[in-house]
Design a protein around this motif. Structure first.
Motif, short mmCIF file in Angstrom:
data_model
loop_
_atom_site.label_atom_id
_atom_site.label_comp_id
_atom_site.label_asym_id
_atom_site.label_seq_id
_atom_site.Cartn_x
_atom_site.Cartn_y
_atom_site.Cartn_z
N ALA A 1 2.02 -0.42 -11.06
CA ALA A 1 1.22 0.47 -10.19
C ALA A 1 -0.11 -0.06 -10.26
O ALA A 1 -0.35 -0.22 -11.54
CB ALA A 1 1.40 1.87 -10.34
N LEU A 2 -0.91 -0.41 -9.11
CA LEU A 2 -2.38 -0.78 -9.26
C LEU A 2 -3.11 0.14 -8.41
O LEU A 2 -2.81 0.98 -7.50
CB LEU A 2 -2.34 -2.17 -8.61
N VAL A 3 -4.55 -0.06 -8.62
CA VAL A 3 -5.63 0.62 -7.82
C VAL A 3 -6.61 -0.28 -7.48
O VAL A 3 -7.16 -0.89 -8.33
CB VAL A 3 -6.20 1.86 -8.60
N THR A 4 -7.09 -0.05 -6.13
CA THR A 4 -8.27 -0.71 -5.62
C THR A 4 -8.94 -0.22 -4.68
O THR A 4 -8.63 1.03 -4.66
CB THR A 4 -7.87 -2.39 -5.34
N GLN A 5 -10.04 -0.59 -4.18
CA GLN A 5 -10.88 -0.08 -3.03
C GLN A 5 -10.96 -0.94 -1.84
O GLN A 5 -11.02 -2.24 -1.93
CB GLN A 5 -12.17 0.61 -3.44
N SER A 6 -11.21 -0.40 -0.51
CA SER A 6 -11.38 -1.16 0.45
C SER A 6 -12.54 -0.65 1.47
O SER A 6 -12.37 0.72 1.52
CB SER A 6 -10.16 -1.15 1.20
N ALA A 7 -12.99 -1.40 2.09
CA ALA A 7 -14.18 -0.67 3.07
C ALA A 7 -13.34 -0.37 4.33
O ALA A 7 -14.18 0.24 5.19
CB ALA A 7 -15.18 -1.99 3.30
N THR A 8 -12.38 -0.85 4.60
CA THR A 8 -11.76 -0.59 5.89
C THR A 8 -10.53 0.08 5.42
O THR A 8 -9.77 -0.04 4.39
CB THR A 8 -11.31 -1.76 6.61
N VAL B 1 0.92 -1.22 0.08
CA VAL B 1 0.01 0.09 -0.14
C VAL B 1 0.93 1.22 0.08
O VAL B 1 1.67 1.58 0.87
CB VAL B 1 -0.90 -0.01 1.22
N GLU B 2 0.82 2.18 -0.96
CA GLU B 2 1.44 3.48 -0.95
C GLU B 2 0.80 4.55 -0.59
O GLU B 2 1.44 5.36 0.03
CB GLU B 2 2.00 3.58 -2.51
N ARG B 3 -0.56 4.65 -0.70
CA ARG B 3 -1.29 5.80 -0.47
C ARG B 3 -2.91 5.31 -0.14
O ARG B 3 -3.24 4.43 -0.73
CB ARG B 3 -1.28 6.87 -1.52
N VAL B 4 -3.47 5.98 0.75
CA VAL B 4 -4.85 5.70 1.19
C VAL B 4 -5.63 7.06 1.33
O VAL B 4 -5.21 7.83 1.85
CB VAL B 4 -4.82 5.04 2.62
N THR B 5 -6.72 6.94 0.50
CA THR B 5 -7.48 8.18 0.21
C THR B 5 -8.91 7.94 0.64
O THR B 5 -9.73 7.13 -0.05
CB THR B 5 -7.62 8.38 -1.45
N TYR B 6 -9.50 8.62 1.29
CA TYR B 6 -10.93 8.35 2.03
C TYR B 6 -11.83 9.04 0.88
O TYR B 6 -11.63 10.03 0.65
CB TYR B 6 -11.03 9.07 3.32
N LEU B 7 -12.78 8.09 0.58
CA LEU B 7 -13.79 8.50 -0.56
C LEU B 7 -15.16 8.76 0.03
O LEU B 7 -16.20 8.75 -0.83
CB LEU B 7 -13.50 7.30 -1.70
N GLY C 1 -17.12 6.44 3.02
CA GLY C 1 -17.64 5.12 3.04
C GLY C 1 -16.93 3.97 2.36
O GLY C 1 -16.95 2.77 2.65
N ARG C 2 -15.82 4.74 1.82
CA ARG C 2 -14.77 3.46 1.26
C ARG C 2 -13.46 4.23 1.05
O ARG C 2 -13.16 5.55 1.25
CB ARG C 2 -15.34 2.84 -0.17
N TYR C 3 -12.33 3.32 0.87
CA TYR C 3 -11.28 4.02 0.88
C TYR C 3 -10.48 3.60 -0.48
O TYR C 3 -10.35 2.26 -0.91
CB TYR C 3 -10.14 3.54 1.66
N ARG C 4 -9.73 4.39 -1.23
CA ARG C 4 -8.89 4.21 -2.41
C ARG C 4 -7.62 3.87 -2.02
O ARG C 4 -7.18 4.51 -1.25
CB ARG C 4 -9.18 5.27 -3.27
N LEU C 5 -7.16 2.56 -2.65
CA LEU C 5 -5.67 2.15 -2.38
C LEU C 5 -4.91 2.38 -3.38
O LEU C 5 -5.12 1.89 -4.63
CB LEU C 5 -5.68 0.82 -1.84
N ASP C 6 -3.74 3.24 -3.30
CA ASP C 6 -2.84 2.93 -4.42
C ASP C 6 -1.60 2.13 -4.03
O ASP C 6 -1.00 2.13 -3.05
CB ASP C 6 -2.06 4.39 -4.59
N LEU C 7 -1.61 1.09 -5.05
CA LEU C 7 -0.46 0.02 -4.69
C LEU C 7 0.59 -0.08 -5.80
O LEU C 7 0.44 0.31 -6.72
CB LEU C 7 -1.35 -1.19 -4.80
N THR C 8 1.77 -0.98 -5.16
CA THR C 8 2.70 -1.33 -6.00
C THR C 8 2.99 -2.72 -5.93
O THR C 8 3.00 -3.44 -4.69
CB THR C 8 3.88 -0.59 -5.69
N ALA C 9 2.63 -3.52 -7.00
CA ALA C 9 2.66 -4.91 -6.81
C ALA C 9 4.02 -5.49 -6.88
O ALA C 9 5.10 -4.54 -7.00
CB ALA C 9 2.25 -5.64 -8.36
N ALA C 10 4.49 -6.69 -6.18
CA ALA C 10 5.63 -7.19 -6.07
C ALA C 10 6.38 -6.98 -7.18
O ALA C 10 7.62 -7.07 -7.33
CB ALA C 10 5.50 -8.65 -5.53
#
Length: 352
Positions: free
Chosen positions: A319-326, A298-304, A306-315
């Motif tokens: 660079a990837l983007v997904t969302q999380s409820a926590t 996880v590189e960055r967490v942005t509150y949207l 009710g959910r969070y945007r996650l900027d990720l770096t794969a192994a």
């Protein structure tokens, strides 16, 4: 109303191409958005339709009437095309009331007063401006001024309505309200509308189809759903929506569909090309799962909300983007499960 047809239309300014051989049709009664980054040619295309500029090459027709032809030098004047134009700047006369602003085009045409008044009443009603007819533009909000500009456009009963980033000067909440107003107007009237914007949320919310433009060309013309789910080039995949474009290899086609390897994982992909080289990974293609085959940081967490945007770096470095409820924290290591993404052709076969 009538359809708008462009055939191999190009426009050069000082030898520099602003529009490159565009061939397309805006269907009768359609709401078409022209979407793209600054300088992509969308406003140039709109001005050519309106008659404010002349094409360097190609021809333009409104219904059965040819209104511009570079080869024969046909160029019907803007006022003779019966095209309504709504500017970003509103372009209202500050010394005239709302009613007079709306009716001024009819004064110029010297329409009889009874007909003029009836048309003004209809235009004010269509834009919910009846209570504001006697006000001056300086007494109106930004959204009300924009509605006056639209009413002035509608009063002439135009063949088509062209709108050049009409909501750019409004705040976020007012833009949402005006989007509803434009959509409601289109449903009520069935007007042919061409809407220029650089805001994809506007285009997705209102348009029947979207023409995505880049470097003076239409790179994909499709429904909002198709542009998001089935982009035809890397540029469209990255410009529309969120997500990442990653390489894939080893595509095979079988009874169960296509399979390929991406991010070190073998999985099914959706595609309509025999040898795809890229995959469009939307946030919904990535699910956080501790046992997932793809590891990411996880590189960055942005509150949207009710959910969070996650900027990720794969192994593997992508660079990837997904969302999380926590909420997660930068530096967290997570696992990802993948669902079938859309696979694209190689970059050299696209407009990107």
């Amino acid at each position: 109303m009538a359809e708008l047809t462009l055939t191999q239309v190009a426009k050069h300014f000082g030898g520099t191409p602003a529009l490159k051989s565009v061939t397309t049709t805006v269907r009768d009664g359609e709401f078409l958005a022209l979407l793209g980054p600054s300088g992509c040619g969308k406003s140039t295309l709109l001005r050519l339709l309106a008659g404010f500029d002349q094409p360097t090459e190609g021809r333009i027709s409104i219904g059965a009437q040819e209104v511009a032809n570079a080869a024969t030098r046909v160029n019907v004047a803007p006022e003779a095309r019966n095209i309504g134009f709504v500017f970003q700047s509103y372009a209202l006369w500050p010394h005239m009331t709302v009613r007079r602003n709306v009716g001024y085009p009819l004064e110029i045409r010297r329409l009889p007063k009874p007909e003029r008044e009836a048309r003004i009443d209809a235009a004010l009603a269509a834009t919910a401006l009846e209570p504001f007819g006697d006000r001056m533009p300086s007494d109106l909000s930004g959204g009300q001024r924009q509605r006056v500009a639209l009413a002035r456009c509608l009063v002439s009963d135009p063949t088509a309505v062209l709108l050049d980033e009409p909501l750019a000067n409004l705040d976020v909440a007012l833009r949402a309200s005006m989007q509803e107003m434009f959509s409601d107007f289109h449903r009520r009237t069935g007007a042919t509308m061409v809407y220029v914007t650089h805001d994809q949320a506007e285009a997705m919310a209102m348009a029947d189809r979207i023409a995505v433009m880049n470097h003076g060309a239409i790179v994909q013309l499709d429904t909002p759903e198709a542009l998001y789910a089935r982009p035809r080039s890397r540029f469209v995949a990255e410009f529309i929506g969120e997500g990442a474009v990653v390489p894939l290899t080893g595509t095979t086609h079988g009874d169960q569909g296509a399979e390929a390897t991406l991010l070190g994982t073998r999985l099914q992909v959706e595609t309509d090309t025999q040898q795809p080289a890229l995959a469009c990974l939307r946030p919904e293609n990535l699910t956080i799962a501790e046992s997932g085959p793809v590891r990411a940081r996880v590189e960055r967490v942005t509150y949207l909300g009710g959910r969070y945007r996650l900027d990720l770096t794969a192994a593997s470095g992508e660079a990837l983007v997904t969302q999380s409820a926590t909420r997660l924290s930068p530096g967290d290591q997570i696992g990802l499960a993948l669902s079938a993404p859309w696979a694209l052709p190689p970059p050299d076969r696209t407009h990107s």
